[in-house]
Design an enzyme around this catalytic site. Structure first.
Site, PDB file in Angstrom:
ATOM      1  N   ASP A 100      78.141 -35.002  -3.531  1.00  0.00           N
ATOM      2  CA  ASP A 100      79.639 -35.356  -3.845  1.00  0.00           C
ATOM      3  C   ASP A 100      80.728 -35.324  -2.991  1.00  0.00           C
ATOM      4  O   ASP A 100      81.872 -34.917  -3.228  1.00  0.00           O
ATOM      5  CB  ASP A 100      80.181 -34.541  -5.127  1.00  0.00           C
ATOM      6  CG  ASP A 100      78.888 -34.478  -6.288  1.00  0.00           C
ATOM      7  OD1 ASP A 100      78.588 -35.509  -6.405  1.00  0.00           O
ATOM      8  OD2 ASP A 100      78.654 -33.440  -6.742  1.00  0.00           O
ATOM      9  N   LYS A 136      80.485 -39.754   0.309  1.00  0.00           N
ATOM     10  CA  LYS A 136      79.808 -40.870   0.982  1.00  0.00           C
ATOM     11  C   LYS A 136      79.701 -41.970   0.713  1.00  0.00           C
ATOM     12  O   LYS A 136      79.869 -43.108   1.265  1.00  0.00           O
ATOM     13  CB  LYS A 136      78.091 -40.261   0.911  1.00  0.00           C
ATOM     14  CG  LYS A 136      77.820 -38.965   1.455  1.00  0.00           C
ATOM     15  CD  LYS A 136      76.293 -38.628   1.176  1.00  0.00           C
ATOM     16  CE  LYS A 136      75.937 -38.563  -0.213  1.00  0.00           C
ATOM     17  NZ  LYS A 136      76.535 -37.302  -0.802  1.00  0.00           N
ATOM     18  N   GLN A 152      72.927 -37.296  -2.454  1.00  0.00           N
ATOM     19  CA  GLN A 152      73.029 -35.792  -2.342  1.00  0.00           C
ATOM     20  C   GLN A 152      73.660 -35.272  -0.947  1.00  0.00           C
ATOM     21  O   GLN A 152      74.066 -35.901  -0.239  1.00  0.00           O
ATOM     22  CB  GLN A 152      71.666 -34.988  -2.827  1.00  0.00           C
ATOM     23  CG  GLN A 152      71.162 -35.349  -4.152  1.00  0.00           C
ATOM     24  CD  GLN A 152      70.677 -36.408  -4.274  1.00  0.00           C
ATOM     25  OE1 GLN A 152      69.652 -37.049  -3.550  1.00  0.00           O
ATOM     26  NE2 GLN A 152      71.074 -37.514  -5.437  1.00  0.00           N
ATOM     27  N   GLY A 206      75.332 -40.435  -7.717  1.00  0.00           N
ATOM     28  CA  GLY A 206      76.566 -41.215  -8.189  1.00  0.00           C
ATOM     29  C   GLY A 206      77.521 -41.449  -7.286  1.00  0.00           C
ATOM     30  O   GLY A 206      78.410 -40.541  -7.012  1.00  0.00           O
ATOM     31  N   HIS A 207      77.626 -42.789  -6.479  1.00  0.00           N
ATOM     32  CA  HIS A 207      78.621 -42.917  -5.789  1.00  0.00           C
ATOM     33  C   HIS A 207      79.484 -43.752  -6.119  1.00  0.00           C
ATOM     34  O   HIS A 207      79.479 -44.787  -6.731  1.00  0.00           O
ATOM     35  CB  HIS A 207      77.752 -43.570  -4.494  1.00  0.00           C
ATOM     36  CG  HIS A 207      76.859 -42.919  -3.712  1.00  0.00           C
ATOM     37  ND1 HIS A 207      75.866 -43.306  -2.939  1.00  0.00           N
ATOM     38  CD2 HIS A 207      76.534 -41.556  -3.796  1.00  0.00           C
ATOM     39  CE1 HIS A 207      75.148 -42.376  -2.667  1.00  0.00           C
ATOM     40  NE2 HIS A 207      75.522 -41.197  -2.704  1.00  0.00           N
TER      41      HIS A 207
HETATM   42  P1  IMP Z   1      67.783 -33.295  -9.378  1.00  0.00           P
HETATM   43  O1  IMP Z   1      68.107 -34.061  -8.092  1.00  0.00           O
HETATM   44  O2  IMP Z   1      68.290 -33.917 -10.743  1.00  0.00           O
HETATM   45  O3  IMP Z   1      66.363 -32.692  -9.654  1.00  0.00           O
HETATM   46  O4  IMP Z   1      69.014 -31.874  -9.334  1.00  0.00           O
HETATM   47  C1  IMP Z   1      68.485 -30.868  -8.343  1.00  0.00           C
HETATM   48  C2  IMP Z   1      69.928 -30.319  -7.843  1.00  0.00           C
HETATM   49  O5  IMP Z   1      70.543 -31.352  -7.117  1.00  0.00           O
HETATM   50  C3  IMP Z   1      71.005 -30.092  -9.241  1.00  0.00           C
HETATM   51  O6  IMP Z   1      71.604 -28.840  -9.041  1.00  0.00           O
HETATM   52  C4  IMP Z   1      71.870 -30.981  -9.176  1.00  0.00           C
HETATM   53  O7  IMP Z   1      73.120 -30.907  -9.862  1.00  0.00           O
HETATM   54  C5  IMP Z   1      71.830 -31.322  -7.823  1.00  0.00           C
HETATM   55  N1  IMP Z   1      72.391 -32.928  -7.644  1.00  0.00           N
HETATM   56  C6  IMP Z   1      71.337 -33.991  -7.768  1.00  0.00           C
HETATM   57  N2  IMP Z   1      71.848 -35.183  -7.411  1.00  0.00           N
HETATM   58  C7  IMP Z   1      73.245 -34.737  -7.195  1.00  0.00           C
HETATM   59  C8  IMP Z   1      74.415 -35.491  -6.695  1.00  0.00           C
HETATM   60  O8  IMP Z   1      74.308 -36.768  -6.439  1.00  0.00           O
HETATM   61  N3  IMP Z   1      75.476 -34.826  -6.528  1.00  0.00           N
HETATM   62  C9  IMP Z   1      75.457 -33.417  -6.383  1.00  0.00           C
HETATM   63  N4  IMP Z   1      74.655 -32.769  -7.042  1.00  0.00           N
HETATM   64  C10 IMP Z   1      73.352 -33.363  -7.170  1.00  0.00           C
END
Ligand code: IMP
Length: 428
Positions: free
Chosen positions: A17, A20, A227, A44-45
């Protein structure tokens, strides 16, 4: 926008977040190819073009620039149903996607049972990760367990059916053990997903050779991370991480190019920090300030809508990010969100529970819950930076703040974003 390498990685340097999407969108103007190298629909970009807002989950942010080729590398876990929803929604909004999107034949498919498993595992876990519920962990588990289904498998019906059947029976068994049934919805969802197979095959390609040939022919490429660094499976705050290598080295693995082809690594940092999901946030703000920042920065997840926790800029993390990613420069985003604050804190080190002061990011995730950040306090600038287009347009206190972030991180600031619009960016 120019001033970056022929093959540049854009990597998040916090907990995702960082903005990017906006940086990739702005830089994409100057490239031929944008390729995503890991993650899936958990990302989510958010990108603003004029008055329009686009939230991209799987298709690279470069898609909003006409003519750019957008690739999803082998490191991605592709949610086929959501991918085509996003694809069709972009087409409906007038984006011409013809011949512009390619998906690696080596990419793994994220199928409906992965989402079910993700939710069931979270519900029953003693220690929750706070995942996005998009099936990411289970899809990468299948990949590492050599049970995954890849895009290439869509071209061989008997093989596909046998791999899917054995995955399904394993999933149903596990769901039973967790006291949850798969239900008839799963069969329907699987049919829907697999009915899109031929459509996906038509977009399939080999990202490694395609990018390598493009670079050989003098084209320019952006490798887009999802991420952030401290969500990296190896280098992040394990186990509160995602299941892929978000860091810059993952860009070579996740697209199939040789690491020596990468000549620039731009780290994206927000001018403060946020985290969504479980796990420690060492520089987390007190409740009132946390709420205030969330409102100022609109800090709600673009994928799940969850409120993000807010904290002060953490240079222990940004220094770590500079080291692990080999950063050659920084893009600082959301500077304007700090415009009204009279004082701004920055963490320079951590005081550990035994009283020692450390400047390196500790490996023991749980110790992060007990550390006390060492802060320095900077005077705010208390005026709008939204109209600044050059460094000289910024108030002196904002410039000193950026100088300090650069010094503490050990990488030069090359871009500063001061708003959501494409034009709201300063190139240094
Ligand atoms: P997962 O990727 O859905 O397995 O989530 C694992 C961890 O990564 C959790 O803490 C999510 O909130 C975090 N996470 C996954 N994708 C994003 C993102 O695009 N932005 C921020 N946090 C993310």
């Amino acid at each position: 926008m120019s001033g970056f390498g022929k093959c540049t990685v854009i990597v998040g340097c916090q907990w995702g977040d960082e903005g990017k999407g906006k940086i990739v969108d702005v830089l994409a103007e100057g490239v031929d190819i944008v390729a995503r190298y890991q993650g899936g629909a958990n990302a989510g970009h958010t990108v603003h073009v004029g008055d329009d807002e686009f939230i991209l989950h799987q298709i690279p942010s470069g898609i909003l620039h006409e003519g750019r080729r957008c690739l999803l590398g082998n490191g991605v876990v592709l949610d086929i149903v959501q991918f085509f929803q996003e694809f069709d929604a972009l087409a409906e909004r007038g984006i011409d996607l013809t011949g512009r999107v390619g998906v690696s034949r080596r990419a793994h498919l994220l199928l409906p049972y992965h989402r079910l498993m993700d939710k069931a595992a979270e519900q029953s876990a003693a220690e929750k990760i706070g995942t996005t519920g998009r099936g990411i962990g289970p899809a990468y588990e299948d990949k590492a367990g050599r049970r995954g289904v890849r895009v290439a498998d869509l071209g061989n019906r008997p093989r596909l059916e046998s791999r899917v059947a054995s995955a399904m029976s394993r999933v149903c068994e596990r769901l039973d053990r967790l006291g949850q049934g798969a239900g008839t919805d799963l069969e329907r969802a699987m049919e829907e997903a697999l009915s899109l197979g031929d459509r996906l095959l038509a977009l399939s390609c080999d990202t490694g050779p395609e990018i390598t040939r493009a670079l050989d022919a003098g084209q320019r490429v952006l490798l887009e991370g999802a991420q952030g660094t401290v969500l990296d499976l190896d280098h992040g705050t394990y186990p509160f991480v995602t299941s892929s290598n978000t860091t810059a080295a993952g860009a070579a693995i996740g697209t199939g190019i040789g690491p020596t082809r990468i000549d620039d690594v731009v780290g994206v940092v927000k001018a403060y920090i946020t985290r969504v999901g479980e796990g420690p946030l060492p520089t987390g703000m007190d409740q009132a300030m946390d709420e205030h920042m969330r409102q100022l920065g609109g800090e709600f997840g673009a994928t799940t809508g969850r409120p993000r926790r807010c904290g002060w800029f953490d240079s222990v993390i940004s220094r770590f990010a500079a080291q692990v990613n080999g950063l050659t420069g920084l893009a600082v985003t959301k500077l304007d969100v700090l415009d009204t604050l009279p004082e701004i804190k920055v963490a320079t080190a951590y005081t550990m529970p035994d009283g020692s002061v450390v400047e390196d990011f500790p490996a023991d995730t749980w110790s992060l819950g007990d550390i006390v950040p060492v802060y320095e306090t900077h005077p705010g600038w208390e005026c709008s930076t939204a109209g600044a287009r050059t460094l000289a347009d910024l108030p002196p206190n904002a410039r000193s703040y950026l100088d300090r972030l650069e010094e503490l991180t050990g990488a030069p600031v090359r871009w500063v974003s001061v708003g959501t619009k494409r034009s709201q960016i300063i190139q240094l």
